[in-house]
Structure formats: structure tokens, C-alpha cells
Design an enzyme around this catalytic site. Structure first.
Site, PDB file in Angstrom:
ATOM      1  N   HIS A  17      -2.198  -1.101   2.608  1.00 49.76           N
ATOM      2  CA  HIS A  17      -1.604   0.074   1.972  1.00 49.76           C
ATOM      3  C   HIS A  17      -0.093   0.111   2.221  1.00 49.76           C
ATOM      4  CE1 HIS A  17      -5.379   2.540   1.125  1.00 49.76           C
ATOM      5  NE2 HIS A  17      -5.833   1.450   1.738  1.00 49.76           N
ATOM      6  N   ASP A 115      -0.392   8.428  -0.231  1.00 51.90           N
ATOM      7  CA  ASP A 115      -1.632   7.656  -0.330  1.00 51.90           C
ATOM      8  C   ASP A 115      -2.818   8.611  -0.480  1.00 51.90           C
ATOM      9  OD1 ASP A 115      -3.341   5.422  -0.170  1.00 51.90           O
ATOM     10  OD2 ASP A 115      -2.123   4.511   1.397  1.00 51.90           O
TER      11      ASP A 115
END
Length: 460
Positions: A17, A115
Site C-alpha cells: 500500500h 487508504d
């Protein structure tokens, strides 16, 4: 310059990520946008270096990670913990809320790009009237599979078994679904709260609620059908930012003798003859999986380079591989223990194919260089992308048993089909064809420009 715009980046504590968020940060900084990239101290030290000419625009900001029971000392990313124990990392991450709020109070950025996991970001953004974008590092295929804006998803997925079929909202032919052996664990993780008090569904709902747009690492030229569907499902702007293709690795002096020997071996191999094997930092292979992959490589009779980290179950590097494996392989293959420069390897002319877990970032990097794809998804949402690749005639998937196990013979068969057999020529040609899209820097810069224009025009 982008009028002094300031964007805060808030990725989840996993390198799968953080790296795409850093790539997005670099792309925005090139347009003159000031970036504050928030993660923990240890992760800041482990991230790739920011290009020298952009260091004034990208500020890596330390987010202190509180200690919680169940999280090992010093663990600050998923790579530091055992598979299945990331619920304690999420619990610690949720406790970053006060530090994040303090930072936003002091900085008053123009945008927050976040995120899926920081489910508290919406509260802070709405309190200070700061618009936010949910940036998904997953492919359009994965996002479209999980469907509409999530409030009614539990009714749409009534049982674990329902995850094993393509969803009813797919408007086109697709085999994208989870294998049966993965559905029980995935269903529990998505719909049941963990030690953090939230389920995966809770976090998805909160990530989407109130966000101005969803940005996604994809492009119409490769995933047009899934992107088109996603735009209908999400009921808000869905903006592809392009594939964020890798920049060619810089030539560098090789000071590590182990890597120097590996590079020397690579240089001696014929063009496009070597299989690169790598299962990423998040994929924690069992002893049986490592042994079956190793013996499959041995049976294939193909040259290979395997980047393999010492698993937690191994007492040392020697204990990682089957007894006698390296002596039987001889000079035909190299097992490189530890972190390896993946882009440097993939860009080497001797590499012709890649055996990997079908992670989205690795798909992008592999096709960027036009290599044959041999996929063996083992966890997470990788099975969805693997099936999408197979649907598109772009990858060969290693055959697995009903329980998810696989045999060395299946590994060897898939490798030989992808690399040398006449029947596999269509897969090799398809990857070369797709390389033209994946490596088109201008195409992906145009997507990025559209995203930047959105940020400018929608700033409140």
C-alpha cells in the site's frame, strides 16, 4: 506549480500500500503539489528514496504507532507480523487518530488522500471541512467485484459460498470469483469484526462515505469493462490515475558481492530465457509451499532466479530449501536469499517470465517489461486478479487442489508452457502486446493530469 496545493497522504501500514501511495505522491509532486506522507518512523526508514529534485515537495511525516497487546515489539508493517495477526496492527493504527487530527489541525491541507483502513479519517476531514479522496491500490477488477457502495453488501453476499461465483452485477463474461477453499476465511474477515472492533466491510463503507471521489490505479485500455462498471456502482467520481508504471532503475555500483555474483550469472544467460520467481513481501509461504515450488523449478529444467526471504519457520537459509536442492540444480538456477532489486531483475534482458502471487503491483511491473506471466495466488484478493488475467489470455495459472495445495508437477507444467512450449506462444505474444499499454508513459501521465485537474477544480 499547482497553486501551492497541499495534499496529505495516508496509506495503510503495508508496503503493498505504501509504495503505490509514494508513487502517487511523486507523480503529484512533479506537478508542483506539496505532499505530506504520513506513516511510522520505521516505515519511513524502509521506504525507497525520494528523487532528489522532489525532496523539497515531499515531507515524510512520522505518525507514532501506539503499543497494543498482541502486536510484537517493533512491528510497524504487515511484513513484520505473522499472517493473520494484522488485526492487532489495525488496532494500533486506529489509535493514531489523535496524532493525525493534531497534524490536520496544524496544517489545514487542501486534500486528504487515504487508504481503505483508516476508518477514522472521515471524522477528521468533515470536522475541518477538508475534502478527501479514497485511493484504492487494488485493481478495478477487485473493486468492481465487491460491488456497490457497500451498505447492502451483506445481503448480496449471503454466505461464504456466494463469493465463489462472479457477482450478479457483472454485465459481461467473467470468471472472476474466489476459489472455494478461500471463501470461509475471506467471508469472516470481510463481514466479522476483528480485534480492532471493525470488519473489512466496515472499513470499506467508512472509506467511501463522504469522500469526494475514488481514485484507482488502473486504465481503460486494460480494465475498461471493470472501470465502466465501477463508475456505475460507486455513485461518485471514479478517477483512474493510470498504472503508475515503474521508472527504469538507475545504473548503480554493485557493492554487495552476493548480488554481484547473481548479476554475473544473469548476464551469462540467453535473452528471455530465465524465470524470475518472487512472491512479494506480504506472501508468507509455508514449508510445503516452498518445497513444492523448489521441486517444480527443478523439474522444469528451466533457468531461474528466485528471490526468497528466509521464512519464519526456517532456522536458517540452509533449512529453507529441500535437502540437496542447490547441488542438484547446480548453475542452472539461483536462489537469492533476502531482499532483491525487483525492477532491476525484471528489466534485465535475460528475464523472460515471472512466477508470482498475482499481486496487482507485480502484474503491472511484469507486463511493463512484456514477460510471460505464471500466477500462483495464495492469499488476499490475488485470486480475483489471477482469474482476470486468465480471462484476458495474459497468464497461465498454476493448477491447485480443492484445498488450495499444489504439486511440483503443476508448477513445472505451467512454467514450461509459459516459457518454451509452442502452445504457450499466444501467452507470450499477449504480454508483449500489453507491454505497449503498460509501458506507455504518456498515456499514464495523461491519466495523472486528469486527476490533478480534478484536485484543482474541486478544491473547496
Amino acid at each position: 506549480m499547482a497553486d501551492g496545493m497541499h495534499v496529505v497522504m495516508l496509506p495503510w501500514l503495508a508496503f503493498g500500500h505504501m509504495i503505490p501511495f509514494l508513487q502517487l505522491s511523486i507523480a503529484l509532486a512533479k506537478a508542483g503539489i506539496r505532499i505530506s506522507f504520513l506513516t511510522t518512523q520505521k516505515n519511513i526508514q524502509r521506504l525507497p528514496k525520494i528523487p532528489q529534485h522532489l525532496t523539497a515537495l515531499i515531507n515524510l511525516v512520522e505518525l507514532p504507532l501506539p503499543k497494543v497487546d498482541g502486536l510484537p515489539e517493533g512491528a510497524e508493517a504487515t511484513v513484520d507480523i505473522l499472517h493473520g495477526s494484522d488485526e492487532y496492527l489495525k488496532k494500533a493504527y486506529d489509535l493514531c487518530y489523535p496524532a493525525f487530527k493534531k497534524f490536520i489541525t496544524e496544517e489545514s491541507p487542501d486534500w486528504i488522500v487515504h487508504d481503505i483502513f483508516p476508518c477514522w479519517v472521515g471524522n477528521v476531514a468533515s470536522e475541518f471541512n477538508i475534502p478527501r479522496v479514497f485511493f484504492s491500490i487494488y485493481s478495478a477488477t477487485v473493486n468492481a467485484f465487491f460491488g456497490p457502495d457497500a451498505d447492502g453488501l451483506k445481503k448480496m453476499w449471503p454466505s461464504p459460498e456466494s463469493l465463489a461465483s462472479p457477482p450478479e452485477w457483472f454485465e459481461f463474461e467473467s470468471s472472476v470469483a474466489f476459489p472455494t477453499h478461500e471463501t470461509a476465511g475471506l467471508y469472516c474477515g470481510f463481514f466479522s469484526p476483528d480485534a480492532s472492533g471493525f470488519s473489512g466491510l466496515d472499513r470499506l463503507v467508512l472509506a467511501l462515505q463522504g469522500c469526494s471521489a475514488m481514485a484507482i490505479r488502473s486504465c481503460n485500455e486494460f480494465q475498461g469493462e471493470y472501470l465502466g462498471l465501477l463508475k456505475k456502482l460507486r455513485k461518485r467520481p471514479v478517477i483512474p490515475v493510470g498504472l503508475l508504471p515503474p521508472t527504469p532503475p538507475e545504473k548503480r555500483e554493485t557493492t554487495d558481492p552476493k548480488w554481484a555474483n547473481t548479476l554475473k550469472w544473469l548476464n551469462e544467460q540467453p535473452d528471455r530465457s530465465v524465470v524470475f520467481v518472487c512472491f512479494g513481501s506480504e506472501c508468507k509461504l509455508s514449508r510445503n509451499q516452498v518445497f513444492e515450488i523448489a521441486l517444480g523449478l527443478q523439474l522444469s529444467n528451466l533457468p531461474f532466479l528466485w528471490a526468497l526471504r528466509t521464512p519464519i519457520w526456517a532456522t536458517n537459509d540452509m533449512d529453507t530449501l529441500p535437502p540437496g536442492f542447490e547441488s542438484q540444480i547446480g548453475s542452472r538456477g539461483v536462489v537469492y536469499m533476502g531482499w532483491a532489486p525487483q525492477l532491476e531483475i525484471l528489466s534485465h534482458p535475460s528475464i523472460g517470465g515471472s512466477l508470482f502471487h498475482s499481486g496487482w503491483a507485480s502484474i503491472i511491473e511484469t507486463v511493463h517489461y512484456g514477460h510471460a506471466l505464471i500466477v500462483l495466488p495464495l492469499a488476499n484478493v490475488h485470486s480475483l486478479d489471477a482469474r482476470m488475467l486468465v480471462d484476458k489470455g495474459l497468464a497461465i495459472k498454476v493448477e491447485v487442489n480443492d484445498d488450495g495445495s499444489f504439486h511440483r508437477d503443476a508448477v513445472a507444467r505451467s512454467l514450461r508452457l509459459a516459457m518454451v512450449e509452442e502452445e504457450g506462444e499466444r501467452f507470450r505474444l499477449k504480454s508483449i502486446e500489453m507491454k505497449a499499454i503498460f509501458s506507455d508513459q504518456t498515456l499514464h501521465e495523461n491519466y495523472m493530469n486528469e486527476f490533478i485537474n480534478f484536485l484543482k477544480s474541486s478544491k473547496t
